[in-house]
Motif scaffolding. Sequence first.
Motif, short mmCIF file in Angstrom:
data_model
loop_
_atom_site.label_atom_id
_atom_site.label_comp_id
_atom_site.label_asym_id
_atom_site.label_seq_id
_atom_site.Cartn_x
_atom_site.Cartn_y
_atom_site.Cartn_z
N ASP A 221 -5.31 43.41 -144.14
CA ASP A 221 -5.85 44.74 -144.48
C ASP A 221 -5.17 45.32 -145.72
O ASP A 221 -5.82 45.93 -146.57
CB ASP A 221 -5.68 45.69 -143.30
CG ASP A 221 -6.63 45.36 -142.15
OD1 ASP A 221 -7.67 44.71 -142.43
OD2 ASP A 221 -6.35 45.74 -141.00
N LYS B 47 -14.66 41.39 -141.86
CA LYS B 47 -15.70 41.59 -140.84
C LYS B 47 -15.84 40.34 -139.97
O LYS B 47 -15.98 40.44 -138.74
CB LYS B 47 -17.04 41.90 -141.52
CG LYS B 47 -17.11 43.28 -142.14
CD LYS B 47 -18.46 43.49 -142.82
CE LYS B 47 -18.53 44.86 -143.49
NZ LYS B 47 -19.83 45.05 -144.20
N ARG C 234 -13.55 38.06 -139.41
CA ARG C 234 -12.36 37.93 -138.58
C ARG C 234 -12.44 38.88 -137.38
O ARG C 234 -12.07 38.53 -136.26
CB ARG C 234 -11.11 38.23 -139.39
CG ARG C 234 -9.82 37.94 -138.59
CD ARG C 234 -8.61 38.58 -139.21
NE ARG C 234 -8.49 38.21 -140.61
CZ ARG C 234 -7.69 38.85 -141.47
NH1 ARG C 234 -7.00 39.89 -141.06
NH2 ARG C 234 -7.61 38.45 -142.71
N ALA C 235 -12.94 40.09 -137.63
CA ALA C 235 -13.07 41.06 -136.54
C ALA C 235 -14.04 40.55 -135.48
O ALA C 235 -13.80 40.70 -134.27
CB ALA C 235 -13.54 42.40 -137.10
N LYS C 236 -15.12 39.92 -135.91
CA LYS C 236 -16.08 39.36 -134.95
C LYS C 236 -15.47 38.23 -134.15
O LYS C 236 -15.69 38.11 -132.94
CB LYS C 236 -17.32 38.87 -135.70
CG LYS C 236 -18.20 39.98 -136.26
CD LYS C 236 -19.43 39.40 -136.95
CE LYS C 236 -20.33 40.50 -137.49
NZ LYS C 236 -21.53 39.94 -138.18
N GLU D 137 -12.26 37.77 -133.50
CA GLU D 137 -11.29 38.32 -132.55
C GLU D 137 -11.99 38.98 -131.37
O GLU D 137 -11.53 38.90 -130.23
CB GLU D 137 -10.39 39.33 -133.28
CG GLU D 137 -9.45 38.67 -134.28
CD GLU D 137 -8.63 39.69 -135.03
OE1 GLU D 137 -8.88 40.91 -134.85
OE2 GLU D 137 -7.74 39.28 -135.82
N GLU D 138 -13.11 39.63 -131.63
CA GLU D 138 -13.87 40.26 -130.55
C GLU D 138 -14.43 39.21 -129.61
O GLU D 138 -14.43 39.37 -128.38
CB GLU D 138 -14.99 41.10 -131.15
CG GLU D 138 -15.78 41.89 -130.10
CD GLU D 138 -16.86 42.74 -130.72
OE1 GLU D 138 -17.64 43.34 -129.97
OE2 GLU D 138 -16.92 42.82 -131.97
#
Length: 225
Positions: free
Chosen positions: A107, A213, A215-217, A219-220
């Motif tokens: 980030d 985005k 990476r966030a998906k 991790e989710e």
Amino acid sequence: MKFDYQRKVALLNKQKKHGANPETLEKIKAAVSHLHTRYIVDMQAMDATVSEINHLRDEQLHPKLVALVDAMGTMWDAMQVCHENQYKIALALKALDVSQSVKETADYHHERTIQLWGVVQEWHTQFEKMVNYQREYIRALNSWLKLNLIPIESSLKEKVSSPPEAENPRIRALLLSWHDHLEKLPDEHTKSAIHNFAAVLHTIVEQQQDELKLRAKVEESRRDL
């Protein structure tokens, strides 16, 4: 005033030619004399004003412009040194072995890239403004100087004690040289380079956004397992 005087003189000559009565001639002569006196006074006042303007031009404006040019030269020299140092740093960074570095975008990487992108965009804007404002300023000064150097035409000028007109003041050469250098300045090339740099940074920002985005998906999805 000048035209009124000339009309009265023409009328006086006409009346003399046609043999006007003495009383009429005396009235016209008095009017001519009055206009002549006012004209001389006005011309003397104008000469004094022009002389003061020329004094301010030569003794105040010109030295300040010379000082401004010197200061700008110092500024650009310092900026060149900074850019050369930045270039050396960039070359040194390019030679670093980054094979073991973290390849994922964090980030804070993304935030710093956005910050750099914004700074480069502002750099482009301010550089363009600086060049344009400077050109407008010098053009305005050159236009004013052209008007300042126009001689005051008067059929009675030789009868008035007038200061000699400086036809080629020092400020003229300075402004002409300044104008020529600004017109030859390759600012479009510089602006294009900065713009392209900003465009590359924008592309990197978008790629980082996509990566974050994704990476966030991921991790989710892991949390859902």
